[in-house]
Design an enzyme around this catalytic site. Structure first.
Site, PDB file in Angstrom:
ATOM      1  N   ASN A   1       0.824  -1.202   0.000  1.00 23.73           N
ATOM      2  CA  ASN A   1       0.000   0.000   0.000  1.00 23.73           C
ATOM      3  C   ASN A   1       0.868   1.265   0.000  1.00 23.73           C
ATOM      4  O   ASN A   1       2.095   1.197   0.099  1.00 23.73           O
ATOM      5  CB  ASN A   1      -0.949  -0.023   1.206  1.00 23.73           C
ATOM      6  CG  ASN A   1      -2.292   0.603   0.912  1.00 23.73           C
ATOM      7  OD1 ASN A   1      -2.367   1.581   0.173  1.00 23.73           O
ATOM      8  ND2 ASN A   1      -3.341   0.044   1.481  1.00 23.73           N
TER       9      ASN A   1
ATOM     10  N   HIS B   1      22.868   1.148  13.416  1.00 19.05           N
ATOM     11  CA  HIS B   1      24.167   1.741  13.750  1.00 19.05           C
ATOM     12  C   HIS B   1      24.569   1.288  15.144  1.00 19.05           C
ATOM     13  O   HIS B   1      23.712   1.041  15.998  1.00 19.05           O
ATOM     14  CB  HIS B   1      24.095   3.272  13.688  1.00 19.05           C
ATOM     15  CG  HIS B   1      23.700   3.782  12.347  1.00 19.05           C
ATOM     16  ND1 HIS B   1      24.585   3.891  11.297  1.00 19.05           N
ATOM     17  CD2 HIS B   1      22.495   4.186  11.863  1.00 19.05           C
ATOM     18  CE1 HIS B   1      23.957   4.346  10.234  1.00 19.05           C
ATOM     19  NE2 HIS B   1      22.684   4.528  10.548  1.00 19.05           N
TER      20      HIS B   1
ATOM     21  N   LYS C   1      11.466  -8.498  17.363  1.00 24.15           N
ATOM     22  CA  LYS C   1      11.731  -9.923  17.553  1.00 24.15           C
ATOM     23  C   LYS C   1      10.892 -10.717  16.570  1.00 24.15           C
ATOM     24  O   LYS C   1       9.848 -10.266  16.105  1.00 24.15           O
ATOM     25  CB  LYS C   1      11.375 -10.335  18.982  1.00 24.15           C
ATOM     26  CG  LYS C   1      12.269  -9.698  20.008  1.00 24.15           C
ATOM     27  CD  LYS C   1      11.983 -10.216  21.397  1.00 24.15           C
ATOM     28  CE  LYS C   1      13.083  -9.772  22.292  1.00 24.15           C
ATOM     29  NZ  LYS C   1      12.845  -9.047  23.394  1.00 24.15           N
TER      30      LYS C   1
ATOM     31  N   LYS D   1      -2.424 -12.997  20.271  1.00 25.10           N
ATOM     32  CA  LYS D   1      -3.235 -14.206  20.190  1.00 25.10           C
ATOM     33  C   LYS D   1      -2.782 -15.078  19.035  1.00 25.10           C
ATOM     34  O   LYS D   1      -2.024 -14.643  18.160  1.00 25.10           O
ATOM     35  CB  LYS D   1      -4.717 -13.858  20.054  1.00 25.10           C
ATOM     36  CG  LYS D   1      -5.080 -13.136  18.767  1.00 25.10           C
ATOM     37  CD  LYS D   1      -6.582 -12.838  18.774  1.00 25.10           C
ATOM     38  CE  LYS D   1      -6.993 -12.026  17.570  1.00 25.10           C
ATOM     39  NZ  LYS D   1      -8.406 -11.720  17.567  1.00 25.10           N
TER      40      LYS D   1
END
Length: 195
Positions: free
Chosen positions: A96, A126, A175, A192
């Site tokens: 998009n 960095h 993560k 969930k």
């Protein structure tokens, strides 16, 4: 170099050095190659964003990434990337408007991925140490099949978004995201499982 751009062997060497885990200092000759590609890419991005034609945008994105995109890929401009040559895009991908891909660490987007407006994929970082901070560290982003990245989400370096996963709007993902899960928030946390 062809057409003033480095060949695939040179690009592969650039990529290997960037993702090696070793800080690449700003004065490394590698950045002369990177900056040359960036200048070419930024000219193409300007054309893409001013065209107003989805087919032309598709053609220009193919030129930016250096590979012919599948005809099922849809991009709504405006779009921004700094380099482009380290991005791989599968089939039936929708990107998009207002997205930004910083791909020096490599971006892989598998088939049937949906990317919402204003999403940022950032593979570059960095060092924390101020004396090295102008150096570059880069790690890949991998978005697996059928994942959906919500509006305004930011995906940071060294993250894999699992198959069928959903990243909620505005999330900052630092993560890996498990397959068939929903994450959201800053920083993104598991919300969930998709059943």
């Amino acid at each position: 170099m062809m057409n003033g751009l480095p060949n695939n062997d040179v690009l592969s060497e650039v990529y290997r050095k960037l993702i090696s885990g070793i800080i690449v200092p700003l004065n490394d000759p590698l950045f002369k190659i990177i900056n040359g590609v960036c200048e070419s890419t930024l000219r193409l991005v300007a054309q893409l964003n001013s065209s107003g034609d989805l087919d032309h945008a598709h053609q220009l994105l193919s030129e930016i990434i250096g590979k012919k995109l599948d005809e099922t890929v849809t991009l709504f401009p405006p779009f921004m990337t700094n380099f482009g040559k380290f991005t791989k895009i599968g089939k039936h991908v929708f990107i998009n408007h207002g997205c930004s891909f910083l791909d020096l660490g490599g971006i892989t987007i598998e088939d049937h991925v949906l990317i919402g407006p204003q999403v940022k994929l950032v593979t570059e970082n960095h060092p924390l140490d101020p004396k090295d901070r102008r150096g570059m560290l880069a790690r890949p982003i991998h978005i697996q099949k059928n994942a959906w990245i919500g509006a305004g989400a930011i995906i940071l370096p060294d993250v894999t978004i699992g198959e069928n996963a959903v990243v909620a709007a505005g999330a900052v993902v630092s993560k890996n995201v498990e397959a068939n899960s929903v994450v959201g928030g800053v920083p993104a946390k598991f919300l969930k499982t998709i059943t």
